[in-house]
Design an enzyme around this catalytic site. Structure first.
Site, PDB file in Angstrom:
ATOM      1  N   GLU A   1      39.179  30.755  36.217  1.00 50.42           N
ATOM      2  CA  GLU A   1      39.954  31.005  35.067  1.00 50.42           C
ATOM      3  C   GLU A   1      39.800  32.220  34.259  1.00 50.42           C
ATOM      4  OE1 GLU A   1      40.703  27.842  32.639  1.00 50.42           O
ATOM      5  OE2 GLU A   1      40.869  26.362  34.152  1.00 50.42           O
TER       6      GLU A   1
HETATM    7  C1  LIG Z   1      35.780  27.834  43.517  1.00 53.29           C
HETATM    8  C2  LIG Z   1      36.912  28.385  42.967  1.00 53.29           C
HETATM    9  C3  LIG Z   1      38.195  27.513  42.373  1.00 53.29           C
HETATM   10  C4  LIG Z   1      39.541  28.386  42.334  1.00 53.29           C
HETATM   11  N1  LIG Z   1      40.443  27.461  41.851  1.00 53.29           N
HETATM   12  C5  LIG Z   1      41.604  28.318  41.702  1.00 53.29           C
HETATM   13  C6  LIG Z   1      42.756  27.470  41.753  1.00 53.29           C
HETATM   14  O1  LIG Z   1      43.045  26.247  41.616  1.00 53.29           O
HETATM   15  N2  LIG Z   1      44.039  28.506  41.800  1.00 53.29           N
HETATM   16  C7  LIG Z   1      43.877  29.623  41.610  1.00 53.29           C
HETATM   17  O2  LIG Z   1      45.241  30.149  41.792  1.00 53.29           O
HETATM   18  N3  LIG Z   1      42.946  30.321  41.958  1.00 53.29           N
HETATM   19  C8  LIG Z   1      41.544  29.800  41.752  1.00 53.29           C
HETATM   20  N4  LIG Z   1      40.716  30.530  41.921  1.00 53.29           N
HETATM   21  C9  LIG Z   1      40.639  31.861  41.742  1.00 53.29           C
HETATM   22  C10 LIG Z   1      39.621  32.342  40.427  1.00 53.29           C
HETATM   23  O3  LIG Z   1      40.232  31.879  39.377  1.00 53.29           O
HETATM   24  C11 LIG Z   1      39.924  33.887  40.186  1.00 53.29           C
HETATM   25  O4  LIG Z   1      40.942  34.473  39.812  1.00 53.29           O
HETATM   26  C12 LIG Z   1      39.424  34.735  41.530  1.00 53.29           C
HETATM   27  O5  LIG Z   1      38.175  33.863  41.967  1.00 53.29           O
HETATM   28  C13 LIG Z   1      39.343  36.079  41.247  1.00 53.29           C
HETATM   29  O6  LIG Z   1      39.363  36.831  42.487  1.00 53.29           O
HETATM   30  P1  LIG Z   1      37.944  37.411  43.185  1.00 53.29           P
HETATM   31  O7  LIG Z   1      37.052  36.104  43.507  1.00 53.29           O
HETATM   32  O8  LIG Z   1      38.720  37.801  44.303  1.00 53.29           O
HETATM   33  O9  LIG Z   1      37.402  38.197  42.423  1.00 53.29           O
HETATM   34  P2  LIG Z   1      37.723  39.848  42.135  1.00 53.29           P
HETATM   35  O10 LIG Z   1      39.176  39.916  41.544  1.00 53.29           O
HETATM   36  O11 LIG Z   1      37.767  40.464  43.550  1.00 53.29           O
HETATM   37  O12 LIG Z   1      36.733  40.365  41.269  1.00 53.29           O
HETATM   38  C14 LIG Z   1      35.407  40.700  41.510  1.00 53.29           C
HETATM   39  C15 LIG Z   1      34.657  41.138  40.126  1.00 53.29           C
HETATM   40  O13 LIG Z   1      35.270  42.394  39.751  1.00 53.29           O
HETATM   41  C16 LIG Z   1      35.611  42.068  38.306  1.00 53.29           C
HETATM   42  N5  LIG Z   1      37.141  42.731  38.085  1.00 53.29           N
HETATM   43  C17 LIG Z   1      38.133  42.714  38.341  1.00 53.29           C
HETATM   44  N6  LIG Z   1      38.841  43.371  37.693  1.00 53.29           N
HETATM   45  C18 LIG Z   1      38.162  44.231  36.759  1.00 53.29           C
HETATM   46  C19 LIG Z   1      38.456  45.070  35.661  1.00 53.29           C
HETATM   47  N7  LIG Z   1      39.537  45.546  35.493  1.00 53.29           N
HETATM   48  N8  LIG Z   1      37.598  45.304  34.981  1.00 53.29           N
HETATM   49  C20 LIG Z   1      36.166  44.949  34.907  1.00 53.29           C
HETATM   50  N9  LIG Z   1      35.731  43.822  35.827  1.00 53.29           N
HETATM   51  C21 LIG Z   1      37.030  43.610  37.047  1.00 53.29           C
HETATM   52  C22 LIG Z   1      35.768  40.502  38.346  1.00 53.29           C
HETATM   53  O14 LIG Z   1      35.514  40.140  36.905  1.00 53.29           O
HETATM   54  C23 LIG Z   1      34.706  39.966  39.259  1.00 53.29           C
HETATM   55  O15 LIG Z   1      33.341  40.193  38.646  1.00 53.29           O
HETATM   56  C24 LIG Z   1      39.267  29.812  42.296  1.00 53.29           C
HETATM   57  C25 LIG Z   1      38.270  30.711  42.653  1.00 53.29           C
HETATM   58  C26 LIG Z   1      37.271  29.932  42.929  1.00 53.29           C
HETATM   59  C27 LIG Z   1      35.886  30.629  43.412  1.00 53.29           C
END
Ligand SMILES: Cc1cc2nc3c(=O)[nH]c(=O)nc-3n(C[C@H](O)[C@H](O)[C@H](O)COP(=O)(O)OP(=O)(O)OC[C@H]3O[C@@H](n4cnc5c(N)ncnc54)[C@H](O)[C@@H]3O)c2cc1C
Length: 822
Positions: free
Chosen positions: A503
């Site tokens: 989220e």
């Molecule tokens: C267990 C779990 C359950 C989930 N459930 C759902 C669901 O039900 N439905 C759904 O649609 N999604 C879901 N998600 C997705 C979740 O809500 C995140 O949106 C998603 O995990 C973010 O993408 P990523 O993990 O690839 O991180 P990335 O986007 O690759 O980010 C990696 C890091 O970079 C940082 N970052 C990225 N952009 C910036 C910026 N501009 N400035 C500073 N820092 C930045 C982030 O904060 C993070 O620390 C889930 C994820 C997990 C792990």
């Protein structure tokens, strides 16, 4: 004498600015004073330079009051420059910024919060029906949940747990009663999430997910009546299990950059050719997906054949797709760390769906992102903050008890200052986190969708929970590390990154969203200036002029307020009430002005480039976050009836937050885009140096002592969690804690009389001797024995036969066979 006149002039101007006198009133006062000084010169000495200076101020204010003149000279000239300097926001960024409403964040940005508004807000409350649900089905569900069995043995929620959840309509808390749901308030949903999270994260997430951003909520706000009638009763009863898929492998935090696509076309549906979409997607991390029966899917819509009109790119849209639809690939599982809730990927290739599967139908094409952002603006304040509050409360409850039960060097480890430090952090942070959770829920139940405050509580409660659990792990030592049915901490510790990431991951939320969105939405004038600058109509310049001059007045006033409050150590401001928290209200008035003033100057100097200065934005976010947390703490103290015994918690939380606000602002000023201006502002904001310090050792000790004993403060602090009375991991701790406290007097008597501390090894013998020599009664002896046995059960950790961990032993290879000799 001359100095006195200089003082009178400056004082008058400062008072007008401090009190934000409207321009016309300020002008009238200065004109009136100039006339008065001229007339009074016959009665007593009034130097001519003084009348002149007074007149200059009056004329300047007059100039500013004549709108055509000030537009000609100033605002019209700045209009074009401002227009060019505006940061470019994509449509999806704009929709994210526009989502939700503004609430107490606007008061903080004003630099002059109106405390009476906050203090008049109703305290958080549950209805009788909601309370009964918590005390009944939720309590019962908690009793049924065995964390070790679920996570280690079943690796899923057992079917009888799902049945119980369904039977009690827990998946329909958000759904109105008219559709068969429970129609619970935000307070109640949070309370259910909190209690479940304190027992088992897997069950909590499964229930919370269905009640937060996803099919139910989207349907409620944007669904057609036909869709609502079809889905909502089935979702409420658990007949349908929902999931919501936004995230793609390439588009993580930047979800709007998804490549999932729906092409408008005609296709077969129920034996007819209908208008619809051929959708292809590849999503991952989707909670509940492996067991979902209805997939909420976000994808971009394209209309290359112009079947709907001239536009080809129609934007992000959301549909509900039954998971049995041919072509839907779903069911595989991811394994999130520390929890076994259902989570997995889903794919589809050219899956045809009719138009009426879009949420809200064809007319809502392209509104998917706005719909999701609007729902998230409120929903973020419910599920994860509830889990975060549970983390803090459980850390407080269990660490306090464990630190009292566990002895080293002949005393409870909680007596050592080294342990009191993390205990105090847990107590103070938990009080602060829970205060913010409760206050934000009040806003939600008043119909607000406070996007920035929801982001703040999501960030703070998940981050705070991580800090509390880390501290709890240190306090527990090896007991926290060795996993098994007797470990009540390790799973929460492992699972912590989940809530940090989902989220809106926390780094992004802090660095980009909280201050970035707050500055635009909650600032009293910035959004109005931006709207005027983007407005192509002729009246835009007029609107810009009004917003611009109000903004200038706002900055001047905050400058003056920051300086005067700094010089007077906040004594120049009046708290809204008397008592032990009055001084904190004063300090918040000061820091709110300082924050607002500093923010304005950063925004002015950086303009559109501000978006890329995440370190500055992150520090300003910290200041905003803690101004909000402090407001919530003071409000909670009033709502709780000002219990004197809670003051250590209030003091710890407030002192810590004020110190963080100060250090964050100093960090911004030390790294200010123009260092000389940074130094000047620092002098204005902190004219007498740094006034705030971290919580004192004494306050920390008082907080730790609250956690090390049974008392009303501790009960209030941990209220809402599940307290097990069973012979399970947490139940054993509660029992031992109570027995240890009850037997303390008798143990001390034994130690004093027999000159030996009671230990697990000697207690049988010592207690016997103590009874025989009349040091303790038989009843006390029983208590000491029970306390020792119960403590021993808590200190114990699990061990397993090697085969249970390593699997059945492989028969050893024959030495000759292994060396290849026969
Ligand atoms: C267990 C779990 C359950 C989930 N459930 C759902 C669901 O039900 N439905 C759904 O649609 N999604 C879901 N998600 C997705 C979740 O809500 C995140 O949106 C998603 O995990 C973010 O993408 P990523 O993990 O690839 O991180 P990335 O986007 O690759 O980010 C990696 C890091 O970079 C940082 N970052 C990225 N952009 C910036 C910026 N501009 N400035 C500073 N820092 C930045 C982030 O904060 C993070 O620390 C889930 C994820 C997990 C792990």
């Amino acid at each position: 004498m001359e100095i006195l006149y200089i003082f009178v002039l400056i004082f008058t101007v400062l008072i007008l600015a401090y009190n934000r006198a409207p321009l016309l009133i300020a002008m009238a006062i200065m004109v009136g004073l100039t006339v008065a000084w001229t007339e009074l010169r016959h009665l007593f000495y009034v130097p001519s330079w003084f009348r002149f200076a007074n007149g200059i101020v009056a004329v300047t204010l007059m100039g500013f009051s004549i709108k055509p003149l000030r537009r000609l000279l100033i605002s019209d000239r700045l209009f074009g420059w401002f227009r060019k300097g505006l940061p470019h926001l994509s449509d999806t960024e704009q929709e994210a910024v526009d989502a939700g409403t503004v609430w107490w964040d606007a008061e903080i940005f004003s630099g002059r919060p109106r405390w009476k508004i906050l203090l008049k807000m109703p305290p958080p409350r549950l209805s009788e029906k909601e309370q009964a649900f918590l005390d009944g089905p939720v309590e019962e569900l908690c009793r049924m949940l065995d964390d070790w069995e679920i996570c280690d043995t079943h690796r899923k929620l057992p079917e009888e747990i799902w049945d119980f959840i369904r039977e009690n309509r827990m998946l329909g808390m958000i759904i109105p009663e008219s559709y068969g749901g429970l129609e619970f308030s935000a307070q109640a949903r949070s309370a259910v999430g909190l209690k479940l999270s304190s027992r088992n994260l897997t069950a909590a997430i499964s229930v919370l997910m269905a009640n937060s951003l996803g099919p139910s909520e989207l349907l409620l706000h944007y669904g057609s009546e036909e869709q609502k009638k079809h889905y909502l009763p089935r979702l409420a009863s658990g007949e349908e299990i929902p999931c919501f898929a936004l995230t793609s492998p390439a588009a993580g935090s930047d979800a709007a950059s998804m490549t999932d696509l729906g092409i408008v076309c005609k296709g077969p549906y129920q034996g007819k050719e209908v208008l619809g979409l051929k959708v292809s997607w590849n999503k991952r991390f989707i909670t509940l997906a492996p067991v979902a029966t209805v997939l909420g899917l976000a994808f971009k819509v394209r209309d290359p054949d112009g079947l709907l009109g001239k536009d080809v790119e129609l934007g992000i849209s959301c549909a509900l797709i039954p998971t049995h639809t041919p072509g839907v690939q779903i069911g595989r599982r991811h394994m999130p760390v520390g929890a076994v809730f259902q989570n997995g990927p889903t794919q589809g290739e050219d899956v045809f769906i009719p138009m009426n599967w879009l949420i809200g139908g064809q007319e809502r094409i392209g509104q998917g992102w706005r719909m999701a952002m609007q729902c998230r603006a409120a929903g973020r304040a419910i599920s994860l903050p509830a889990a975060g509050a549970a983390g803090g409360k459980m850390a407080a409850l269990m660490s306090g008890a464990y630190a009292r039960i566990r002895k080293q060097f002949d005393q409870p480890i909680g007596n050592f200052e080294g342990i009191q430090e993390p205990l105090a952090r847990i107590g103070g942070r938990t009080y602060r986190m829970d205060s913010a959770r409760l206050l934000t829920l009040v806003a939600l139940d008043q119909g607000e969708r406070p996007a920035v405050l929801s982001a703040i509580v999501k960030h703070q409660l998940t981050e705070g929970s991580r800090q509390c659990i880390n501290d709890a792990m240190d306090i527990h030592g090896g007991k926290g590390i060795i996993t098994g049915p007797g470990n009540y901490l390790a799973r929460a510790y492992q699972a912590t990154p989940i809530s940090i990431t989902v989220e809106g991951s926390n780094i992004l939320t802090r660095s980009l969203i909280i201050f970035g969105q707050g500055a635009i939405r909650a600032h009293p004038w910035l959004l109005k200036e931006m709207q005027a600058a983007r407005d192509p109509r002729p009246q835009a310049r007029k609107n810009f002029d009004k917003a611009f001059f109000s903004h200038v007045g706002h900055i001047i006033s905050n400058l003056v307020r920051s300086l005067l409050l700094g010089l007077s150590t906040s004594l120049a401001t009046k708290p809204p009430l008397r008592g032990p928290t009055a001084r904190y209200f004063r300090q918040l008035n000061r820091m709110s002005a300082a924050f607002s003033f500093t923010s304005d100057l950063v925004l002015i100097l950086l303009g559109g480039k501000f978006k890329f200065r995440e370190k500055l934005s992150g520090r300003l976010a910290d200041a905003l976050i803690h101004l909000y947390l402090c407001s919530a703490v003071l409000k909670r103290y009033e709502d709780d009836g000002r219990p004197e015994e809670d003051m250590p918690l209030v003091r710890w939380a407030m002192d810590d937050s004020l110190y963080i606000i100060q250090e964050s602002l100093k960090g911004v000023l030390d790294n200010f885009p123009t260092p000389a201006i940074g130094r000047l502002i620092r002098w204005i904001v902190f004219p007498l140096g740094s006034p705030y310090h971290p919580p004192s050792d004494q306050v920390g000790k008082e907080v730790a002592q609250l956690l090390l004993s049974e008392n009303a403060s501790r009960d209030r602090l941990v209220s809402g969690v599940y307290i097990s009375d069973e012979d399970d991991a947490s139940g054993r701790v509660h029992r031992a804690f109570s027995l240890v406290l009850k037997s303390e007097k008798a143990e001390n008597a034994i130690r004093n009389a027999l000159k030996e501390p009671v230990t697990f090894e000697n207690y049988q013998e010592l207690v016997q001797k103590a009874v025989e020599s009349g040091v303790i009664t038989e009843e006390q002896a029983t208590m000491v024995r029970l306390a020792q046995q119960a403590s021993h059960a808590v200190i114990d950790v699990d061990d397993f036969p090697r085969s249970a961990i390593e699997g059945p032993e492989e028969p050893p290879l024959h030495p000759a066979a292994s060396s290849g000799q026969m």
